[in-house]
Design a protein around this motif. Structure first.
Motif, PDB file in Angstrom:
ATOM      1  N   ARG A  39      -5.115   0.379   9.013  1.00 51.31           N
ATOM      2  CA  ARG A  39      -4.610   1.124   7.859  1.00 51.31           C
ATOM      3  C   ARG A  39      -4.792   0.320   6.579  1.00 51.31           C
ATOM      4  NH1 ARG A  39      -0.517   3.071  11.733  1.00 51.31           N
ATOM      5  NH2 ARG A  39      -0.714   5.350  11.850  1.00 51.31           N
ATOM      6  N   ARG A  98      -3.713   8.425  -4.574  1.00 52.04           N
ATOM      7  CA  ARG A  98      -4.189   9.728  -4.105  1.00 52.04           C
ATOM      8  C   ARG A  98      -5.290  10.235  -5.026  1.00 52.04           C
ATOM      9  NH1 ARG A  98       1.707  11.527  -3.279  1.00 52.04           N
ATOM     10  NH2 ARG A  98       2.145  10.789  -1.182  1.00 52.04           N
ATOM     11  N   ARG A 108      -7.936   5.962   8.357  1.00 51.31           N
ATOM     12  CA  ARG A 108      -6.888   6.906   8.726  1.00 51.31           C
ATOM     13  C   ARG A 108      -6.679   6.781  10.225  1.00 51.31           C
ATOM     14  NH1 ARG A 108     -10.162  10.290   5.695  1.00 51.31           N
ATOM     15  NH2 ARG A 108     -10.864  11.305   7.615  1.00 51.31           N
ATOM     16  N   MET A 135       0.827  -1.204   0.000  1.00 47.40           N
ATOM     17  CA  MET A 135       0.000   0.000   0.000  1.00 47.40           C
ATOM     18  C   MET A 135       0.860   1.252   0.000  1.00 47.40           C
ATOM     19  SD  MET A 135      -3.136  -0.802  -0.274  1.00 47.40           S
ATOM     20  CE  MET A 135      -3.799   0.809   0.099  1.00 47.40           C
ATOM     21  N   GLU A 136       1.936   1.257   0.759  1.00 46.43           N
ATOM     22  CA  GLU A 136       2.834   2.414   0.777  1.00 46.43           C
ATOM     23  C   GLU A 136       3.439   2.641  -0.606  1.00 46.43           C
ATOM     24  OE1 GLU A 136       5.568   1.406   3.841  1.00 46.43           O
ATOM     25  OE2 GLU A 136       4.275   2.126   5.466  1.00 46.43           O
ATOM     26  N   GLU A 183       0.741   4.202  -2.770  1.00 45.54           N
ATOM     27  CA  GLU A 183       0.122   5.428  -2.248  1.00 45.54           C
ATOM     28  C   GLU A 183       0.115   6.578  -3.254  1.00 45.54           C
ATOM     29  OE1 GLU A 183      -1.950   7.724   0.347  1.00 45.54           O
ATOM     30  OE2 GLU A 183      -1.439   5.607   0.598  1.00 45.54           O
ATOM     31  N   SER A 223     -11.230   6.912   2.170  1.00 43.27           N
ATOM     32  CA  SER A 223     -11.006   6.419   3.526  1.00 43.27           C
ATOM     33  C   SER A 223     -12.320   6.072   4.205  1.00 43.27           C
ATOM     34  CB  SER A 223     -10.272   7.487   4.338  1.00 43.27           C
ATOM     35  OG  SER A 223     -10.218   7.116   5.697  1.00 43.27           O
TER      36      SER A 223
END
Length: 426
Positions: free
Chosen positions: A328, A295, A333, A287-288, A291, A302
């Motif tokens: 997460r 966006r 969030r 996921m990071e 990211e 979320s």
């Protein structure tokens, strides 16, 4: 013949070959035929052995078991053995060999006739591992010779030697208790990363028989999460994207179902805590990595904010950290306030982020009482926000008594929070 023996062995295993013969000519013939790096068993401190076998080890690039023995008498003390080890290594250096080419036999004698002998063996193992920085080996079953129920002596001795740095043991791999103790020792000494081998041995879940290379790119991402492959998951994600799988589709149709599957297996007690953490962390890394591409993506809007904290006086936060990670991954969030957090700080955070829920953790009976304090202060300030509580000492009954909902673990916490209605405006 030795040629037939070598040919048979190399066709059935890729493990290194140990060559053991009283005839130097047989050892040399085996070294000449063997296509890998063999281990000579053994080279002692006797002059004849040193002069005939060290040159062979050097010539064929073999390793050797260093037997700290001179003559017919076994040196009884660690100090005697240490001196012989040093002598053999000095001689080995003359042939271009180093301590990295040697495995020291720590010489195991039976505890039945020599009660002090095991201690001297353990001292030898410890010195080799921590001072000499050399590999070691023991003939494990020797220690229990002449005693009843030998497996328990063998197992205890193995655990003690492991803790002191033992590298190898000559033992029966078909002995269930011994292998289980060995694998447990690897976990406790941090030699088994994430307890992966231990969990594989005792888990009801086995790896997919289908190799990763045979799967389509999206399924390889799923497999990486299921297997907790934190180091490889990003590469799998990139492969899936390169094959044409869209970012949102990859997350929603592949990654989220995979991490949900990890949670389900944990609830079924087919996965264990190391697998749960590894799967969640693999998801987090993926996921990071995604990211920047996510966006502004409405498909990944979320679910809302949540405040997490371990209450005042409590410094245990492993469970909270796992829940934070899983939330997460589920699209929340998370404002993680950490551990030993006062009621005032938690309520201030609630005022800042207006969370859908607040999660409180405590591991001790002396600190879980602060959960009631936090909830009371929040209600006094006008917040109607739902509270989720959990931790080793927290029960569903206690949660009910303080006006909170209960989550026994990260999997249940995610499910409970997703079922909660949004908080009313405070």
């Amino acid at each position: 013949t030795i040629r037939e023996v070598i040919g048979s062995v190399v066709n059935i295993t890729s493990l290194p070959l140990v060559i053991d013969s009283s005839r130097v000519e047989t050892i040399e013939a085996a070294l000449r035929l063997y296509p890998g790096r063999a281990l000579i068993n053994s080279i002692s401190g006797e002059r004849d052995k040193l002069e005939r076998l060290l040159p062979l080890a050097a010539r064929y690039g073999a390793m050797f078991i260093l037997l700290p023995l001179k003559g017919r008498e076994v040196p009884e003390t660690f100090e005697e053995r240490r001196e012989i080890v040093r002598e053999v290594l000095r001689e080995a250096r003359r042939h271009g060999l180093t301590k990295e080419d040697a495995v020291v036999d720590a010489l195991v004698m039976t505890a039945a006739s020599r009660p002090a002998a095991p201690r001297e063996t353990l001292r030898t193992v410890e010195w080799c591992a921590r001072s000499l920085h050399c590999r070691t080996i023991v003939g494990l079953s020797n220690v229990s010779f002449g005693l009843p129920e030998r497996r328990w002596i063998n197992g205890a001795f193995l655990a003690m030697a492991q803790a002191l740095g033992l590298t190898m043991a000559i033992a029966n791999p078909a002995q269930e208790e011994l292998m289980s103790l060995k694998m447990a020792g690897d976990v406790l000494l941090a030699k088994d990363r994430n307890a992966a081998a231990y969990v594989r041995r005792f888990s009801a879940v086995r790896k997919e028989p289908e190799p990763a290379a045979a799967l389509d790119p999206a399924r390889r991402v799923s497999q990486a999460i299921l297997e907790g492959d934190r180091d490889g998951v990003v590469a799998r994600v990139e492969e899936a994207l390169a094959s044409g799988v869209g970012v949102s589709r990859l997350v929603e149709d592949t990654m989220i179902p995979a991490v949900v599957r990890v949670g389900a297996l944990y609830e079924q007690k087919r996965y264990f805590l190391p697998q749960l953490i590894a799967g969640a962390e693999a998801m987090q890394r993926a996921m990071e990595h995604l990211e920047p591409r996510l966006r502004g993506d409405a498909a990944r809007a979320s679910r809302g904010s949540i405040v997490l904290a371990t209450v005042e006086g409590d410094i245990h936060d492993i469970g909270k950290n796992i829940i934070s990670l899983m939330l997460r991954n589920a699209g929340w969030r998370v404002m993680d306030l950490g551990k030993d957090v006062s009621a005032a700080r938690i309520v201030t955070a609630m005022d800042e982020v207006k969370p859908r829920a607040v999660g409180l953790s405590a591991l001790m009976t002396t600190t879980m009482v602060h959960m009631k304090e936090v909830i009371g202060l929040a209600r006094d300030r006008g917040f109607r926000t739902p509270f989720l509580v959990g931790g080793a000492v927290v029960t569903r009954e206690y949660a009910d008594s303080i006006g909170a909902v209960y989550g026994k673990d990260g999997v249940e916490a995610v499910r409970v929070l997703e079922a909660l209605p949004p908080p009313e405006d405070s």
